[in-house]
Write a protein that holds these residues in place. Structure first.
Motif, PDB file in Angstrom:
ATOM      1  N   PRO A 176       2.118   6.483   1.797  1.00  0.00           N
ATOM      2  CA  PRO A 176       1.133   5.629   1.500  1.00  0.00           C
ATOM      3  C   PRO A 176       0.470   5.793   0.129  1.00  0.00           C
ATOM      4  O   PRO A 176       0.301   7.129  -0.226  1.00  0.00           O
ATOM      5  CB  PRO A 176       0.048   6.014   2.730  1.00  0.00           C
ATOM      6  CG  PRO A 176       0.932   6.524   3.681  1.00  0.00           C
ATOM      7  CD  PRO A 176       2.120   7.131   2.907  1.00  0.00           C
ATOM      8  N   ASP A 218      -8.124  10.398   0.089  1.00  0.00           N
ATOM      9  CA  ASP A 218      -9.148   9.521   0.614  1.00  0.00           C
ATOM     10  C   ASP A 218     -10.461   9.794  -0.262  1.00  0.00           C
ATOM     11  O   ASP A 218     -10.488  11.071  -0.893  1.00  0.00           O
ATOM     12  CB  ASP A 218      -9.205   9.409   2.013  1.00  0.00           C
ATOM     13  CG  ASP A 218      -9.508  10.783   2.782  1.00  0.00           C
ATOM     14  OD1 ASP A 218     -10.296  11.479   2.039  1.00  0.00           O
ATOM     15  OD2 ASP A 218      -9.398  10.980   3.861  1.00  0.00           O
ATOM     16  N   ILE A 270      -5.210  26.773  -6.947  1.00  0.00           N
ATOM     17  CA  ILE A 270      -4.310  26.643  -5.830  1.00  0.00           C
ATOM     18  C   ILE A 270      -4.784  27.822  -4.721  1.00  0.00           C
ATOM     19  O   ILE A 270      -4.637  27.382  -3.411  1.00  0.00           O
ATOM     20  CB  ILE A 270      -2.851  27.182  -6.209  1.00  0.00           C
ATOM     21  CG1 ILE A 270      -2.433  26.194  -7.595  1.00  0.00           C
ATOM     22  CG2 ILE A 270      -1.813  27.259  -5.190  1.00  0.00           C
ATOM     23  CD1 ILE A 270      -2.077  24.794  -7.128  1.00  0.00           C
ATOM     24  N   GLY A 286       0.728  -1.185   0.041  1.00  0.00           N
ATOM     25  CA  GLY A 286       0.048   0.048  -0.016  1.00  0.00           C
ATOM     26  C   GLY A 286       0.828   1.328  -0.038  1.00  0.00           C
ATOM     27  O   GLY A 286       0.291   2.408   0.622  1.00  0.00           O
ATOM     28  N   LEU A 287       2.039   1.088  -0.499  1.00  0.00           N
ATOM     29  CA  LEU A 287       3.048   2.248  -0.480  1.00  0.00           C
ATOM     30  C   LEU A 287       3.288   2.661  -2.195  1.00  0.00           C
ATOM     31  O   LEU A 287       3.038   1.766  -3.121  1.00  0.00           O
ATOM     32  CB  LEU A 287       4.131   1.943   0.277  1.00  0.00           C
ATOM     33  CG  LEU A 287       3.974   1.636   1.819  1.00  0.00           C
ATOM     34  CD1 LEU A 287       5.250   1.024   2.402  1.00  0.00           C
ATOM     35  CD2 LEU A 287       3.710   3.110   2.416  1.00  0.00           C
ATOM     36  N   ALA A 326     -13.546  11.072   0.514  1.00  0.00           N
ATOM     37  CA  ALA A 326     -14.303  12.417   0.683  1.00  0.00           C
ATOM     38  C   ALA A 326     -13.486  13.495   0.071  1.00  0.00           C
ATOM     39  O   ALA A 326     -13.999  14.472  -0.641  1.00  0.00           O
ATOM     40  CB  ALA A 326     -14.453  12.460   2.249  1.00  0.00           C
ATOM     41  N   THR A 327     -12.159  13.554   0.427  1.00  0.00           N
ATOM     42  CA  THR A 327     -11.351  14.625   0.075  1.00  0.00           C
ATOM     43  C   THR A 327     -11.372  14.789  -1.649  1.00  0.00           C
ATOM     44  O   THR A 327     -11.430  15.816  -2.036  1.00  0.00           O
ATOM     45  CB  THR A 327     -10.036  14.390   0.455  1.00  0.00           C
ATOM     46  OG1 THR A 327      -9.833  14.303   1.930  1.00  0.00           O
ATOM     47  CG2 THR A 327      -9.148  15.460   0.250  1.00  0.00           C
ATOM     48  N   ILE A 346      -4.524  21.088  -3.831  1.00  0.00           N
ATOM     49  CA  ILE A 346      -3.293  20.651  -4.440  1.00  0.00           C
ATOM     50  C   ILE A 346      -3.446  19.454  -5.086  1.00  0.00           C
ATOM     51  O   ILE A 346      -3.430  18.264  -4.599  1.00  0.00           O
ATOM     52  CB  ILE A 346      -2.150  20.463  -3.255  1.00  0.00           C
ATOM     53  CG1 ILE A 346      -2.444  21.854  -2.037  1.00  0.00           C
ATOM     54  CG2 ILE A 346      -0.732  20.324  -3.773  1.00  0.00           C
ATOM     55  CD1 ILE A 346      -1.917  22.880  -2.572  1.00  0.00           C
ATOM     56  N   GLN A 362     -14.725  15.998  -2.826  1.00  0.00           N
ATOM     57  CA  GLN A 362     -14.908  17.447  -2.660  1.00  0.00           C
ATOM     58  C   GLN A 362     -13.895  18.373  -3.571  1.00  0.00           C
ATOM     59  O   GLN A 362     -14.518  19.237  -4.181  1.00  0.00           O
ATOM     60  CB  GLN A 362     -14.349  17.422  -1.160  1.00  0.00           C
ATOM     61  CG  GLN A 362     -14.538  18.884  -0.535  1.00  0.00           C
ATOM     62  CD  GLN A 362     -14.276  18.925   0.956  1.00  0.00           C
ATOM     63  OE1 GLN A 362     -14.732  18.079   1.717  1.00  0.00           O
ATOM     64  NE2 GLN A 362     -13.376  19.687   1.521  1.00  0.00           N
ATOM     65  N   LEU A 422       3.718  18.685  -8.169  1.00  0.00           N
ATOM     66  CA  LEU A 422       3.219  19.795  -7.242  1.00  0.00           C
ATOM     67  C   LEU A 422       2.635  19.415  -5.792  1.00  0.00           C
ATOM     68  O   LEU A 422       2.954  19.891  -4.934  1.00  0.00           O
ATOM     69  CB  LEU A 422       2.141  20.187  -8.001  1.00  0.00           C
ATOM     70  CG  LEU A 422       0.771  20.772  -7.441  1.00  0.00           C
ATOM     71  CD1 LEU A 422       1.421  22.308  -7.001  1.00  0.00           C
ATOM     72  CD2 LEU A 422      -0.552  21.448  -8.083  1.00  0.00           C
ATOM     73  N   LYS A 471      -6.741  26.387  -2.332  1.00  0.00           N
ATOM     74  CA  LYS A 471      -6.032  25.527  -1.343  1.00  0.00           C
ATOM     75  C   LYS A 471      -6.258  24.132  -1.817  1.00  0.00           C
ATOM     76  O   LYS A 471      -6.112  23.114  -1.159  1.00  0.00           O
ATOM     77  CB  LYS A 471      -6.346  25.755   0.151  1.00  0.00           C
ATOM     78  CG  LYS A 471      -6.215  26.941   0.493  1.00  0.00           C
ATOM     79  CD  LYS A 471      -4.792  27.460   0.781  1.00  0.00           C
ATOM     80  CE  LYS A 471      -4.473  28.857   1.042  1.00  0.00           C
ATOM     81  NZ  LYS A 471      -5.294  30.017   0.784  1.00  0.00           N
TER      82      LYS A 471
END
Lengths: 459, 459
Positions: B213, B282, B239, B125-126, B284-285, B244, B288, B154, B242
């Motif tokens: 990860p 993940d 950017i 998982g890396l 949710a992020t 990235i 969004q 980036l 915020k």
């Protein structure tokens, strides 16, 4: 020091910025490391790179040692002027020159305090992540020269990961600029060479750093373990589940007892270890990671308290912040070290330090950044007691050599200075150290910059 | 080369690992940079650090140039043996020595291919994030020596942000180890000095890298702009909010037209710019950030398509991956450059490059990593046409000086080598360059390692 040198220095920086009286010099004769002190012959406070350049050109010509000093919070005797000479204080070069929110960049002079920079970038929703314990006192120049770490190292890295560009005055007074406003710069990475060079290669007069978006959410928790193994396994499991907390700290029993006796936070004095952790990021990620982390801590025998308010959060971190001050109150002389091991070796290291404390009958409290293996075995003692100090220094030797034995390193953030110089051959061998000395010689042939530190005396 | 040297080399690495026939040597006489080639006198393929050490000791004694070569994908003539001598191929040192999933660390030999390392760490998982375009061909040693970047710069940074430790053989054959398995190592940062040193300071024989990860989710999108300003504003706004993205790429009109003419992906050939982006993290992020990014792209006039399947995602990135190969098909000689500017200057830079193309009547397609300002103006030409080449080189000069004028840098990832050597004084000044030369001299006094590259010929 000859009056003509003092006079020449006064001509460069102004009479009011040359200090020579004993009561003034005494403030510059030590740092935060016990056992090392010596008065400088003169202190100069240049106001800009041109003045720094002229001071260095003079010192280089006259072969006078120059010790660059930020706020003097160093923990490895890195700024003590052991050969007298000139202390060059960066205190007057304290301007934030630019904040560029579009490119997440700030440009500062070396005398800016780390917390001041963070306060200035906050309104743009940005942070400068490196946060040594001395964040409200330490200067940007000092933290770059020492490549300082801090509580957020695990997730955010250390100072070197944020320095993009430097303006430096070389030993002979020439001024050079390296790096810049991009992620990567070609040529030899002089920015990284000067970062962590502990004032031995040049004087930093301008710093360009990278900023990152401030996390919108965070959640803290504290977990009490009656068994060190449970704490160790928790650290492994948290990371094993690919959770990267911003902060993942550990405190051993000795530290817990000491903190509790001074601060009365209600910590269980019989606990073998406490873990303090904080996850940050956006709302959903924080909720998810915090829940997973809480579960892991409980499964490994931890009694967990999750902060549900800002006040509870502050209380958790008050315990962590109290560690060093509490230990320092126990005895007159506090050696806060930073022997560092790979994360998986933290429980081994904590156990070995406890054994070393018993073996040498020395008082050691261990706390620190478990997530990146950067531990702070803190030896409390009394410098005036010679027989005790002999045991303290023996214990210290064994701690650092144990860190190396466990695939670790001599310094997780405090630097080598003079305090750890004797261990350098054990980490780098004579070949590695010779390479570093060749670099020092190439950049500072007269050996005037912080002589004797980091790579020792040159032949 | 004298037969006694060949014989001595054969004794060190075995006869089968010494190549001397013209048909063998010819493979080692160039890299991916047009306009530079020269046959080496001999190629050696050492199998371990001891053999490397003996080869260097011999070469140093005899003052024979040594060119370390990974996979030869260099774009700045960095590995071309311009003074003949020995090419030292790392191809046989190709083992992944260790994967330490607990500490997120891998230890590899220099000949390991970047994609092989990623394939090997996937089951834990890396990921190893640095991903130059040549990820399936480039060697770890080569990418460390060049401090290679890639599409994920980036968010994830470049190679230097992942190198924790190095074993290097010095010019005189001595072996040293620097850094290790911790985030930070004391002493001069020799790991960072060797990273990006383009084979001029030593031969890397072991690399310790940090892993991170793997993101569990990702979302890609493509946005077409009829106005470059809209693309530029989108980058700033993404950017500025915020967000990235892992990847934030731009392609100019010339590149779009070229890709479309060869690959037929249905790209609108009249568009001034295309942005290709991917967020990861993940669930949710990602959801969004992708939604916010799509909104921003639309608000700035972009026609957006969000990938809803793996197939659609692959299609988006196929367009990006087709950029260089398509441009390279246009004409016989392709110069893929990496002039880099701060992110906010990307639209200015793309516009200036278009003007430069017109001014010198040269064909230039520009694409690249908009998020970190690392652009690839790609000049397609024909080396056999002298008058055209004069214009090409003039355009190249102006592109690099424009990047510097816009607070940028000469190289975002391809290195300096020989190709960009003449611009180094413009970025670092003679003082800065002299410091780098002093380092080179200190570590390689006989100047045998990749001579003439990066810092030029020493006096």
């Amino acid at each position: 020091m000859e009056p003509r040198i003092i006079k020449a220095l006064a001509e460069i920086v102004g009479r009011e910025n040359v200090l020579t009286s004993p009561e003034e010099l005494i403030c510059y004769g030590y740092d935060a490391t016990p056992g090392f002190s010596r008065l400088p012959e003169v202190v100069v406070r240049p106001g800009n790179k041109k003045e720094v350049s002229r001071v260095l050109a003079l010192a280089n010509r006259e072969k006078i040692p120059v010790y660059t000093r930020g706020s003097g919070t160093n923990l490895s005797a890195g700024v003590v002027p052991m050969d007298g000479g000139i202390v060059l204080s960066t205190v007057r070069m304290n301007s934030i020159l630019e904040i560029d929110p579009e490119n997440f960049i700030a440009v500062v002079e070396p005398g800016v305090i780390v917390a001041e920079l963070n306060a200035a970038v906050e309104k743009y929703g940005l942070i400068y992540p490196p946060d040594p314990g001395t964040v409200t006192t330490a200067s940007m120049g000092g933290t770059v020269a020492e490549n300082s770490g801090g509580l957020r190292g695990l997730k955010y890295g250390v100072t070197k990961h944020y320095v993009l560009g430097l303006e430096v005055v070389l030993a002979d007074g020439q001024i050079a600029e390296f790096g810049g406003r991009t992620l990567r710069s070609p040529g030899y990475d002089m920015v990284m060479l000067f970062t962590g060079s502990e004032g031995t290669l040049g004087v930093i007069t301008k710093i360009i750093v990278r900023l990152v978006p401030a996390p919108t959410h965070r959640k803290s928790m504290i977990a009490v373990f009656h068994d060190l193994n449970g704490a160790g396994k928790s650290i492994a499991d948290i990371i094993g589940h690919k959770i990267i907390p911003a902060t993942l700290e550990i405190m051993d029993n000795y530290t817990i007892r000491t903190v509790e006796s001074f601060v009365k936070l209600g910590l269980p004095v019989e606990a073998e270890a406490i873990i303090l952790a904080e996850v940050d990021g956006d709302e959903a990620t924080v909720a998810q990671d915090a829940a997973k982390m809480e579960k892991i801590l409980r499964e490994n025998g931890g009694q967990v308290r999750v902060a549900t308010s800002a006040q509870e959060r502050d209380q958790i971190w008050a315990a962590r912040r109290a560690a060093l001050p509490s230990l320092a109150k126990l005895r007159p002389s506090t050696f806060c070290e930073d022997a560092t091991v790979p994360r998986s070796k933290v429980p081994d290291m904590v156990r070995r330090i406890t054994e070393i404390a018993q073996k040498y009958d020395v008082q050691i409290g261990t706390f620190g950044h478990a997530g990146d293996g950067n531990l702070h075995p803190t030896l409390v003692s009394d410098l005036r007691n010679n027989t005790e100090m002999e045991r303290v220094y023996q214990a210290m030797d064994e701690i650092f050599l144990t860190a190396l034995e466990l695939d670790g390193t001599l310094s997780g953030e405090h630097g080598i200075g003079l305090g750890k110089l004797k261990y350098m051959p054990a980490q780098f061998g004579e070949v590695g150290l010779d390479v570093m000395r060749a670099i020092k010689k190439a950049l500072d042939p007269n050996g005037i910059l912080n002589p004797g530190k980091l790579v020792g005396q040159l032949q």
